[in-house]
Design an enzyme around this catalytic site. Sequence first.
Site, PDB file in Angstrom:
ATOM      1  N   VAL A  34      -1.984  12.666   1.491  1.00 52.32           N
ATOM      2  CA  VAL A  34      -1.430  12.750   0.146  1.00 52.32           C
ATOM      3  C   VAL A  34      -0.973  11.356  -0.250  1.00 52.32           C
ATOM      4  O   VAL A  34      -0.295  10.674   0.517  1.00 52.32           O
ATOM      5  CB  VAL A  34      -0.249  13.734   0.079  1.00 52.32           C
ATOM      6  CG1 VAL A  34       0.357  13.761  -1.321  1.00 52.32           C
ATOM      7  CG2 VAL A  34      -0.690  15.130   0.496  1.00 52.32           C
ATOM      8  N   CYS A  35      -1.377  10.923  -1.439  1.00 56.55           N
ATOM      9  CA  CYS A  35      -0.931   9.651  -1.986  1.00 56.55           C
ATOM     10  C   CYS A  35      -1.281   8.509  -1.008  1.00 56.55           C
ATOM     11  O   CYS A  35      -2.411   8.429  -0.528  1.00 56.55           O
ATOM     12  CB  CYS A  35       0.565   9.735  -2.275  1.00 56.55           C
ATOM     13  SG  CYS A  35       1.220   8.433  -3.337  1.00 56.55           S
ATOM     14  N   THR A  36      -0.317   7.657  -0.688  1.00 57.87           N
ATOM     15  CA  THR A  36      -0.601   6.491   0.159  1.00 57.87           C
ATOM     16  C   THR A  36      -0.672   6.829   1.639  1.00 57.87           C
ATOM     17  O   THR A  36      -0.800   5.927   2.474  1.00 57.87           O
ATOM     18  CB  THR A  36       0.451   5.386  -0.065  1.00 57.87           C
ATOM     19  OG1 THR A  36       1.755   5.915   0.200  1.00 57.87           O
ATOM     20  CG2 THR A  36       0.387   4.863  -1.485  1.00 57.87           C
ATOM     21  N   GLY A  37      -0.628   8.106   1.979  1.00 57.36           N
ATOM     22  CA  GLY A  37      -0.906   8.499   3.360  1.00 57.36           C
ATOM     23  C   GLY A  37      -2.287   8.044   3.791  1.00 57.36           C
ATOM     24  O   GLY A  37      -2.557   7.876   4.988  1.00 57.36           O
ATOM     25  N   THR A  93      -6.658   7.625  -3.432  1.00 53.84           N
ATOM     26  CA  THR A  93      -5.240   7.480  -3.146  1.00 53.84           C
ATOM     27  C   THR A  93      -4.533   7.178  -4.457  1.00 53.84           C
ATOM     28  O   THR A  93      -5.146   7.251  -5.523  1.00 53.84           O
ATOM     29  CB  THR A  93      -4.990   6.372  -2.091  1.00 53.84           C
ATOM     30  OG1 THR A  93      -3.588   6.361  -1.755  1.00 53.84           O
ATOM     31  CG2 THR A  93      -5.388   4.996  -2.609  1.00 53.84           C
TER      32      THR A  93
END
Length: 320
Positions: free
Chosen positions: A104-107, A124
Site C-alpha cells: 500500500v502506498c510507499t510500501g 505507488t
Amino acid sequence: MQQRSVLTVLFDGVQSLDVSGPMEVFAGASQLPGATYELRTASLDGAPVRSSSGLTLVPDSALADAPRPHTLLVPGGPGTREPDPALTDWLRERAPLADRLVSVCTGALLLAEAGLLDGHRVTTHWAVCGHLARTYPAVEVDPDPIYVRDGRLFTSAGVTAGIDLALALVEEDHGREAALTVARHLVVFLRRPGNQAQFSAQLTAQTARREPLREVQHWITEHPGGDLSVDALAARAGLSPRHFARAFQVETGMTPGRYVDRVRLEQARRLLEDTADGVARISRSSGYGTPEAMRRAFVKALGTAPAEYRRRFRPAPPAL
C-alpha cells in the site's frame, strides 16, 4: 469455509491509515457468512511502533514468530525512506512464501529494496513514482492507476487506494456482493477500477497562472459537451490558436486536447456511475457525440466499454 490469513508488517513511521484501512475491510468481510480472514500484525522485534501521525500500534508478535500468511501486506509511510536492513532481509526471505503479496502506498519501496518488484509492473503514491523508477530501473512503474495486479503481486497508490485494493481482494476471494456489503458499511463506494487515474484532470494538470487560461480551464470543466476545439478555446482566451496551444501546455503541463479528453472521460464516468441516463445521451452531454466515439475513448483509457464500466462500478441501489 476457507479462512485466509493476512499479516500486516509494522515499523516505525508507518502510515496508520495504510494499516487500518485494509484491516477494516478484511475485518468487515469476516462478519459475512462464508468469508473469514485471520488478521495479524507483526513488527521486527514484536515491540510497539509509532506511526507517522504519532499513534502507537501494538503488534501481535515479532515477524520471526509469525506463521506464513496467505496475504502479506506491506504498508507505506515515512518509515520506508530509510528502511531497517533487517526488515528488508526478512521481506526478501519470507515474502516469496506468501500466496499473495500486497503493498500500500510507499510500501512498494520496501518491496523494491528487497528485490521483489524486479520485472514487475507496479504503482505507488504519485509523489514517489519517479523516485521508485529511477532508483530501481528493473521495476516497471505505472504512475497512473490506483492499484495494479501483476500475478500474485498487488500494489496500490496513496493511502485510501489501499482500501480500494482491499475491497478488490475481498471481491476476488468472496464475490462482488460481499465486497459491496463491506463498502456500504464503511460508507465508501465500490466503484473505482484499478486503472482509474490517481487524479482528476483538474488535479493532474497545473492551474494556469494567467487569468484567461484559468478561465478556459474552468470553461472546459463546466461545458464538456461544448465546442472545445483549439480555435474555440483560443478565441475565448483572446489568443491566436497557435499562441493559446503553446501557452496552455507551458502553464498546465498538458496540451489542450489532452485536458479536454480527460475532462470528458471523467464526466462520462460520473454520469455512468451516478445516473440512469442512456449511453447515447451521456455520449452527447460528455462531448463525444456518438456512443461509438465514447466507446473508443473508454477502451483506450480504461480498457473497458461504457456498458461494462457501468455494470461493474455503478453502486447497486439500496435494498428497500
